[in-house]
Design a protein around this motif. Structure first.
Motif, PDB file in Angstrom:
ATOM      1  N   ASP A 225       0.835  -1.210   0.000  1.00  0.00           N
ATOM      2  CA  ASP A 225       0.000   0.000   0.000  1.00  0.00           C
ATOM      3  C   ASP A 225       0.869   1.258   0.000  1.00  0.00           C
ATOM      4  N   TYR A 226       1.885   1.239   0.835  1.00  0.00           N
ATOM      5  CA  TYR A 226       2.787   2.393   0.966  1.00  0.00           C
ATOM      6  C   TYR A 226       3.527   2.656  -0.340  1.00  0.00           C
ATOM      7  N   LEU A 227       4.011   1.589  -0.971  1.00  0.00           N
ATOM      8  CA  LEU A 227       4.728   1.743  -2.240  1.00  0.00           C
ATOM      9  C   LEU A 227       3.787   2.180  -3.361  1.00  0.00           C
TER      10      LEU A 227
ATOM     11  N   ARG B 100       3.563  -1.264 -10.975  1.00  0.00           N
ATOM     12  CA  ARG B 100       2.576  -2.010 -10.165  1.00  0.00           C
ATOM     13  C   ARG B 100       2.966  -3.482 -10.077  1.00  0.00           C
ATOM     14  N   TYR B 101       3.411  -4.048 -11.206  1.00  0.00           N
ATOM     15  CA  TYR B 101       3.813  -5.462 -11.226  1.00  0.00           C
ATOM     16  C   TYR B 101       4.999  -5.685 -10.290  1.00  0.00           C
ATOM     17  N   ILE B 102       5.967  -4.781 -10.342  1.00  0.00           N
ATOM     18  CA  ILE B 102       7.150  -4.905  -9.476  1.00  0.00           C
ATOM     19  C   ILE B 102       6.738  -4.828  -8.006  1.00  0.00           C
ATOM     20  N   ILE B 103       5.896  -3.866  -7.667  1.00  0.00           N
ATOM     21  CA  ILE B 103       5.467  -3.703  -6.272  1.00  0.00           C
ATOM     22  C   ILE B 103       4.729  -4.943  -5.780  1.00  0.00           C
ATOM     23  N   GLU B 104       3.902  -5.532  -6.642  1.00  0.00           N
ATOM     24  CA  GLU B 104       3.186  -6.749  -6.252  1.00  0.00           C
ATOM     25  C   GLU B 104       4.124  -7.937  -6.091  1.00  0.00           C
ATOM     26  N   ALA B 105       5.324  -7.854  -6.653  1.00  0.00           N
ATOM     27  CA  ALA B 105       6.299  -8.944  -6.550  1.00  0.00           C
ATOM     28  C   ALA B 105       7.301  -8.719  -5.419  1.00  0.00           C
ATOM     29  N   ILE B 106       7.041  -7.727  -4.561  1.00  0.00           N
ATOM     30  CA  ILE B 106       7.928  -7.455  -3.425  1.00  0.00           C
ATOM     31  C   ILE B 106       7.373  -8.168  -2.195  1.00  0.00           C
ATOM     32  N   ASP B 107       8.238  -8.917  -1.509  1.00  0.00           N
ATOM     33  CA  ASP B 107       7.773  -9.666  -0.337  1.00  0.00           C
ATOM     34  C   ASP B 107       7.684  -8.766   0.895  1.00  0.00           C
ATOM     35  N   ASP B 108       7.239  -9.346   2.025  1.00  0.00           N
ATOM     36  CA  ASP B 108       7.036  -8.571   3.254  1.00  0.00           C
ATOM     37  C   ASP B 108       8.329  -7.982   3.811  1.00  0.00           C
ATOM     38  N   ASN B 109       9.474  -8.570   3.445  1.00  0.00           N
ATOM     39  CA  ASN B 109      10.765  -8.044   3.902  1.00  0.00           C
ATOM     40  C   ASN B 109      11.261  -6.896   3.034  1.00  0.00           C
ATOM     41  N   GLY B 110      10.601  -6.675   1.889  1.00  0.00           N
ATOM     42  CA  GLY B 110      10.995  -5.571   1.013  1.00  0.00           C
ATOM     43  C   GLY B 110      11.826  -5.984  -0.179  1.00  0.00           C
ATOM     44  N   TYR B 111      11.968  -7.290  -0.406  1.00  0.00           N
ATOM     45  CA  TYR B 111      12.799  -7.774  -1.510  1.00  0.00           C
ATOM     46  C   TYR B 111      11.959  -8.147  -2.726  1.00  0.00           C
ATOM     47  N   LEU B 112      12.511  -7.893  -3.914  1.00  0.00           N
ATOM     48  CA  LEU B 112      11.855  -8.269  -5.159  1.00  0.00           C
ATOM     49  C   LEU B 112      12.006  -9.771  -5.349  1.00  0.00           C
ATOM     50  N   THR B 113      10.891 -10.461  -5.533  1.00  0.00           N
ATOM     51  CA  THR B 113      10.927 -11.928  -5.643  1.00  0.00           C
ATOM     52  C   THR B 113      10.893 -12.414  -7.080  1.00  0.00           C
TER      53      THR B 113
ATOM     54  N   ALA C 156      13.744 -10.423 -16.027  1.00  0.00           N
ATOM     55  CA  ALA C 156      13.413 -11.086 -17.300  1.00  0.00           C
ATOM     56  C   ALA C 156      12.005 -11.683 -17.239  1.00  0.00           C
ATOM     57  N   GLU C 157      11.639 -12.261 -16.094  1.00  0.00           N
ATOM     58  CA  GLU C 157      10.286 -12.807 -15.913  1.00  0.00           C
ATOM     59  C   GLU C 157       9.239 -11.705 -16.047  1.00  0.00           C
ATOM     60  N   ILE C 158       9.515 -10.563 -15.434  1.00  0.00           N
ATOM     61  CA  ILE C 158       8.576  -9.442 -15.491  1.00  0.00           C
ATOM     62  C   ILE C 158       8.427  -8.958 -16.935  1.00  0.00           C
ATOM     63  N   ALA C 159       9.556  -8.847 -17.640  1.00  0.00           N
ATOM     64  CA  ALA C 159       9.528  -8.408 -19.043  1.00  0.00           C
ATOM     65  C   ALA C 159       8.701  -9.372 -19.893  1.00  0.00           C
ATOM     66  N   ASN C 160       8.896 -10.672 -19.689  1.00  0.00           N
ATOM     67  CA  ASN C 160       8.135 -11.672 -20.452  1.00  0.00           C
ATOM     68  C   ASN C 160       6.644 -11.627 -20.112  1.00  0.00           C
ATOM     69  N   ALA C 161       6.334 -11.472 -18.827  1.00  0.00           N
ATOM     70  CA  ALA C 161       4.935 -11.469 -18.400  1.00  0.00           C
ATOM     71  C   ALA C 161       4.171 -10.267 -18.965  1.00  0.00           C
TER      72      ALA C 161
ATOM     73  N   GLN D 291      13.153  -1.492 -20.025  1.00  0.00           N
ATOM     74  CA  GLN D 291      12.053  -0.750 -19.396  1.00  0.00           C
ATOM     75  C   GLN D 291      11.826  -1.235 -17.969  1.00  0.00           C
ATOM     76  N   VAL D 292      11.932  -2.552 -17.779  1.00  0.00           N
ATOM     77  CA  VAL D 292      11.757  -3.119 -16.443  1.00  0.00           C
ATOM     78  C   VAL D 292      12.888  -2.652 -15.525  1.00  0.00           C
ATOM     79  N   GLU D 293      14.130  -2.701 -16.032  1.00  0.00           N
ATOM     80  CA  GLU D 293      15.281  -2.270 -15.225  1.00  0.00           C
ATOM     81  C   GLU D 293      15.165  -0.794 -14.851  1.00  0.00           C
ATOM     82  N   ASP D 294      14.762   0.051 -15.808  1.00  0.00           N
ATOM     83  CA  ASP D 294      14.601   1.487 -15.523  1.00  0.00           C
ATOM     84  C   ASP D 294      13.539   1.719 -14.452  1.00  0.00           C
ATOM     85  N   THR D 295      12.418   1.008 -14.588  1.00  0.00           N
ATOM     86  CA  THR D 295      11.333   1.167 -13.619  1.00  0.00           C
ATOM     87  C   THR D 295      11.754   0.644 -12.251  1.00  0.00           C
ATOM     88  N   LEU D 296      12.465  -0.475 -12.233  1.00  0.00           N
ATOM     89  CA  LEU D 296      12.955  -1.022 -10.965  1.00  0.00           C
ATOM     90  C   LEU D 296      13.905  -0.038 -10.292  1.00  0.00           C
ATOM     91  N   ASN D 297      14.818   0.546 -11.065  1.00  0.00           N
ATOM     92  CA  ASN D 297      15.742   1.536 -10.494  1.00  0.00           C
ATOM     93  C   ASN D 297      14.982   2.711  -9.899  1.00  0.00           C
TER      94      ASN D 297
END
Length: 197
Positions: free
Chosen positions: A24-26, A44-57, A61-66, A73-79
Motif C-alpha cells: 500500500d505504501y509503495l 505495479r507489477y514490481i510492487i506486487e512482486a515485493i515480499d514482506d521483507n521488502g525484496y523483489l521476488t 526477465a520474468e517481469i519483461a516476459n509477463a 524498461q523493467v530495469e529502468d522502472t525497478l531503479n
C-alpha cells in the motif's frame, strides 16, 4: 457488523484500525510519481512482486516476459522504485539492499561497495584483519565500515504490517472450573475487581 438502535452502545472499540502494508505504501508513492502508461503498469507489477521483507521476488526477465516489454524498461522502472521509501526496498538481494541504503545516505564509496559485493561473508564472520589486508586498508578503517553497515536495515519492509497479521481478542475476564468450583480471574488490571457470590 453489529448495529444497535441504542446510541449509548456505540463505542470506538467496535472498529479496528487497519495498518498500511508495504505494498500500500509503495503504491501510494507510485501514484504520486510521474510514471505513466506502460512504466506505471511495470511499477505495479514490481510492487506486487515485493515480499514482506521488502525484496523483489521476481526476476526482471520474468517481469519483461509477463508484460511483453523490453527488459530495459523493467530495469529502468525497478531503479526508479528502488528510490522509494523505505530505503533498500525492491532490492534483489542483501548486497543490493545495503548498497541502495548507503547510496541514499550519500555514504557509498568504491571500497564499501567492493566489500559488500565480494567480502560480506568475511565481514559477517568478523574477519577484519583479512579484509584489511586484502583491500590494503587499516583494521580501524574496516571496523568503521563494518559499524556503518551494521546500522543499515537488512529487511526494509519489516516495519510494515503484512496485511494478514492475526489479531487476537483478549478476554477481560476468564472463568475456569478448578476442581468443583468456578474461579473468575480478571485479565485486565484496569477493570475493577469483581466479587461473585
Amino acid at each position: 457488523e453489529y448495529r444497535s438502535d441504542d446510541e449509548e452502545d456505540y463505542t470506538y472499540e467496535q472498529y479496528v484500525s487497519e495498518e498500511d502494508t508495504l505494498a500500500d505504501y509503495l503504491m501510494s508513492q507510485l501514484h504520486l510519481s510521474n510514471l505513466k502508461d506502460i512504466k506505471a503498469k511495470i511499477g505495479r507489477y514490481i510492487i506486487e512482486a515485493i515480499d514482506d521483507n521488502g525484496y523483489l521476488t521476481a526476476d526482471t526477465a520474468e517481469i519483461a516476459n509477463a508484460l511483453h516489454v523490453d527488459i530495459e524498461q523493467v530495469e529502468d522502472t525497478l531503479n526508479f522504485i528502488q528510490t522509494f521509501d523505505p530505503p533498500g526496498v525492491a532490492a534483489r538481494n542483501l548486497q543490493e539492499c545495503l548498497i541502495i541504503q548507503l547510496a541514499v545516505k550519500g555514504l557509498l564509496t568504491d571500497e564499501i561497495e567492493y566489500l559488500i559485493l565480494h567480502m560480506l561473508q568475511d565481514l559477517a564472520d568478523n574477519r577484519i584483519a583479512h579484509i584489511a589486508k586484502t583491500l590494503g586498508m587499516k583494521n580501524q578503517e574496516v571496523q568503521q565500515i563494518a559499524d556503518l553497515i551494521k546500522t543499515l536495515e537488512p529487511k526494509p519492509g519489516r516495519e510494515f504490517s503484512s496485511g494478514d497479521a492475526t489479531r487476537y481478542v483478549v478476554p477481560d475476564i476468564i472463568v475456569e472450573k478448578i476442581s468443583d468450583e468456578y474461579v473468575v480471574t480478571n485479565n485486565d488490571p484496569s477493570i475493577p475487581k469483581l466479587m461473585v457470590s
